[in-house]
Design a protein around this motif. Sequence first.
Motif: not given
Length: 257
Positions: A45, A238-239, A241-243, A245-246
Amino acid sequence: MSPILLGFLGSLAAGSMTAAGALPVLFGRQPGRAFRDLSLGFAAGVMLAASFFSLILPALDAAGEDFAGAIPPAIVCTAILLGMGAVHLMNEALPHEHFRSGREGPEAAALRRIWLFVIAIAIHNFPEGLAVGVGFGAEGFEGGLPLAIGIGLQNAPEGLAVAVALLGEGYSRLRAFAWAGATGMVEPLGGLLGAGVVWVSEPLLPWGLAFAAGAMLYVISHEIIPETHRAGHQKLATTGLAVGLVVMLFLDVWLGA
């Protein structure tokens, strides 16, 4: 301090985080595979956000200052593909499957997979260092700092993954830590090259930014995401990756403001 020196020192600091991430193996603490996949998802991410917000968008802006119409996006798209192609060629050309000799059979096959993963980490650390160097070379401290912090954060779980993989193959804690740390020392070479190229030749700036982005995007798709999905931890990865990324998006806007 010159942008070239900043690029080298920034990428050196980011690469050193690979060793920092491997430190737990020296003290007997080995996280489970689920946590490692979550951490590697976080790394993906961070790299994904850095590719777009810290590299591709500035590349479009830099190309737009000299050209108009369809030329800026064409330059950036071409450079992205060149970056992806360069890492692909490195992956194909470097003889990394047989790191040391071993007898044929399941044990030898497992060892080749382990070292393929170790050297893949080292290979893709080069474009990460390149990205940090390009950031410092293009915009000095302000442009390179978010990249250096973001890449450093995502290097930690990679170093841990390498060290744990080597422990699983019977390497001592010290040797596993040392090899994991060594994979991060490729980054200063990329940082020095990236900072030098874009600082010496301003017209190469959009090419350098987008090339580094393409190299990292290839690594995300070809190395990190498949590795995080092999053990069935797709949701955790995926969790992560989301963290990641933000977090990288926040750092890029906050530190670059």
